[in-house]
Scaffold this active site. Structure first.
Site, PDB file in Angstrom:
ATOM      1  N   GLY A  25       0.852  -1.172   0.000  1.00 13.30           N
ATOM      2  CA  GLY A  25       0.000   0.000   0.000  1.00 13.30           C
ATOM      3  C   GLY A  25       0.894   1.229   0.000  1.00 13.30           C
ATOM      4  CB  SER A  26       0.130   4.829   0.028  1.00 13.16           C
ATOM      5  OG  SER A  26      -0.717   4.790   1.172  1.00 13.16           O
ATOM      6  CD  GLU A  28       2.469  -0.780   3.508  1.00 11.18           C
ATOM      7  OE1 GLU A  28       2.313  -0.380   4.679  1.00 11.18           O
ATOM      8  OE2 GLU A  28       1.618  -0.592   2.614  1.00 11.18           O
ATOM      9  CD  GLU A  47      -3.767  -7.207   2.039  1.00 13.36           C
ATOM     10  OE1 GLU A  47      -3.615  -6.010   1.740  1.00 13.36           O
ATOM     11  OE2 GLU A  47      -4.811  -7.868   1.768  1.00 13.36           O
ATOM     12  CG  HIS A  70      -1.593  -0.823   3.307  1.00 13.03           C
ATOM     13  ND1 HIS A  70      -0.796   0.268   3.533  1.00 13.03           N
ATOM     14  CD2 HIS A  70      -2.820  -0.336   3.011  1.00 13.03           C
ATOM     15  CE1 HIS A  70      -1.507   1.373   3.375  1.00 13.03           C
ATOM     16  NE2 HIS A  70      -2.740   1.028   3.070  1.00 13.03           N
ATOM     17  CG  HIS A 280     -10.894 -29.799  15.872  1.00 12.54           C
ATOM     18  ND1 HIS A 280     -11.006 -30.131  14.544  1.00 12.54           N
ATOM     19  CD2 HIS A 280     -11.674 -28.700  16.053  1.00 12.54           C
ATOM     20  CE1 HIS A 280     -11.805 -29.271  13.934  1.00 12.54           C
ATOM     21  NE2 HIS A 280     -12.222 -28.406  14.830  1.00 12.54           N
ATOM     22  N   GLY A 400      -5.987 -24.989  11.032  1.00 13.99           N
ATOM     23  CA  GLY A 400      -7.254 -25.320  10.394  1.00 13.99           C
ATOM     24  C   GLY A 400      -7.885 -24.160   9.657  1.00 13.99           C
TER      25      GLY A 400
END
Length: 526
Positions: A25-26, A28, A47, A70, A280, A400
């Site tokens: 993004g800007s 970064e 992402e 970002h 689980h 998971g």
């Protein structure tokens, strides 16, 4: 004096973190400016896919990996994928952009308010430097924290810091190294050896950390000297032992009562490189049978501290395995042959049974193939058909969280040049990381994706029956054609209509990414 950015780039170069997985993004862009020769930027289109690819790459290479995200929005998008990396103890260094310092307090657009808190308690360490001159030290701490903890860490950096001038003290990070050694002392080693050698019916439980640390073959040697049954720890994300070895009993069920039942009759359970235990399904009962003792050996101090039963030794499992192997006598007779693979079940109504698909993979693809698996409803079928005898052969989403399969396969392929890699994903999970196909196409990775299409969230249907909710809404996925989706991302794709066609496609060498869609019958995880 050099800029903060230049010092940071040189530090990363010296530490070997020159492959950057990101979706910029800007905020970064200033960090990415003037990347030195030798850096490689791997672009992901979401992402979650970025973190999944980095997770697979770090697991395949065994090294910390840099992820560039970002601010709050990009970091938030990545958090689901980060849960898998946390559970796998993957050393990811997540570097996120932040608004310029004067804009953070007024909460300007794209400011990440209280950035470290956003990622806690998920990551092992999170920070935002107090000033620009502290950025190199904080970045060094992030890298060392990830390496020492073997867990993702998070560093938020205001983007105006990168152009600031570093000070003399910042240059000390360039020469820093942090190393770890955790070998049991003589007393601890003697105590552990006495417990193991005096056990009448010992059993061994191995965790994914065994494969991660390159101890797969060492674990086989120890198990054959110990002579007792070997289990993989519940909720397994790596395979720590050959799954058709005569001593192997499979993956422990992820419930309290069935784990206790599995240990019935054993006086000692030695757990190496695993938490105790990652349950689980809630199936309550006794933790251990009467008269059974459990000893856990792990590098993860947190896992040792939170275990609800047994004794724990926080130490390098590799050192313990080598010590115990020397203490135990070699067996008088070699272990028996590996167990044969049963004939696969057959599908009906024009659909292949997943066992037919897995039998084709086992028989057609090279035996050294690394598999990244995210087809949860076919788990039982997978283990009935596969014969995996090599380290690094199996990767699964450790927490998971869906969305690891496709990106993870891309990361493993990128980190394992020269080794065949296959992603095995279901049509439900594929949608979570589908954009990774674009990255695979851009990089030209020789990667085979086998997509099992059954038109539903099969694992959820099984859970619905388990929880008494058989008719829950939102479980069906009609009308998805992944061949057309894959081709849109630049990946050649084919629909294999029968077993013969599937085998013919798999037999052709993969000179780039390819996707094979197969219609399969509905099965359950167990």
């Amino acid at each position: 004096m050099p800029s903060v950015r230049r010092v940071a780039h040189e530090f990363l170069q010296r530490q070997g973190l020159t492959t950057v997985f990101g979706n910029p993004g800007s905020n970064e862009l200033p960090f990415l400016a003037d990347l030195p020769d030798g850096f490689r930027y791997v672009l992901g289109l979401h992402e979650g896919a970025v973190v999944g690819m980095a997770d697979g790459y770090a697991q395949a290479t065994g090294r910390p990996v840099l992820v560039n995200l970002h601010a709050a929005s990009g970091s938030g998008n990545a958090m689901g994928a980060l849960t898998n990396a946390v559970a796998a103890r993957t050393p990811l260094v997540v570097l996120a952009g932040q608004q310029v310092r004067p804009a953070v307090g007024p909460e300007a657009n794209l400011a990440n308010v209280d950035a470290p808190s956003l990622m806690r308690p998920l990551v092992g360490w999170a920070a935002e430097p107090a000033c620009a001159q502290d950025v190199p030290r904080a970045l060094a701490q992030a890298v060392f924290e990830a390496r020492l903890q073997r867990r993702p860490v998070y560093l938020s950096v205001p983007y105006d810091d990168w152009a600031a001038e570093a000070d003399d003290n910042s240059l000390h990070v360039l020469r820093r190294q942090v190393r770890r050694a955790a070998v049991p002392d003589a007393g601890q080693a003697r105590w552990l050896a006495e417990q193991v050698t005096s056990a009448r019916r010992p059993s061994l439980v191995l965790g994914g950390d065994i494969d991660t640390a390159g101890l797969f073959d060492d674990a086989v040697r120890l198990a054959e000297r110990l002579g007792g049954p070997v289990w993989a720890a519940p909720s397994q994300f790596r395979l720590p032992f050959p799954n058709r070895h005569p001593l192997f009993r499979g993956v422990l069920p992820a419930g309290i009562a069935p784990v206790c039942a599995a240990f019935e009759g054993h006086d000692l359970v030695l757990v190496l490189g695993a938490p105790v235990f990652r349950y689980h399904e809630y199936l309550p009962g006794r933790y251990l049978p009467e008269g059974t003792r459990l000893i856990q050996v792990t590098e993860d101090a947190s896992a040792a501290a939170r275990a609800p039963m047994g004794e724990a030794l926080v130490a390098d499992p590799g050192a313990v395995i080598r010590m115990l192997t020397e203490q135990l006598q070699a067996p008088a007779e070699p272990v028996g042959p590996y167990r044969p693979v049963p004939a696969p079940a057959r599908g009906e109504g024009g659909r292949l049974h997943p066992e037919q698909v897995f039998a084709a993979l086992r028989e057609v693809l090279p035996p050294e193939t690394a598999y990244v698996v995210e087809s949860t409803s076919t788990n039982a079928a997978w283990w009935r058909q596969m014969d995996l005898r090599r380290p690094g052969s199996y990767f699964f989403p450790a927490a998971g969280g869906l969305g690891f399969g496709l990106p993870g396969a891309v990361g493993v392929a990128l980190g394992s040049p020269g080794r065949p890699v296959a992603g095995v994903v279901g049509d439900g999970s594929a949608n979570y990381g589908i954009t990774a196909l674009w990255t695979a196409a851009r990089l030209g990775l020789p990667l085979t994706i086998v997509l099992l299409r059954n038109g539903t969230y099969g694992a959820l249907r099984w859970f619905g029956d388990l929880l008494g909710v058989p008719e829950a809404p939102g479980l069906d996925l009609p009308g998805l054609d992944f061949t057309r989706i894959a081709e849109g991302y630049g990946v050649p794709a084919v629909h294999a209509g029968d077993e013969e066609e599937l085998r013919a496609v798999l037999a052709r060498p993969a000179d780039g990414p390819r996707l094979v869609q197969v219609d399969t019958s509905l099965t359950t995880p167990s």
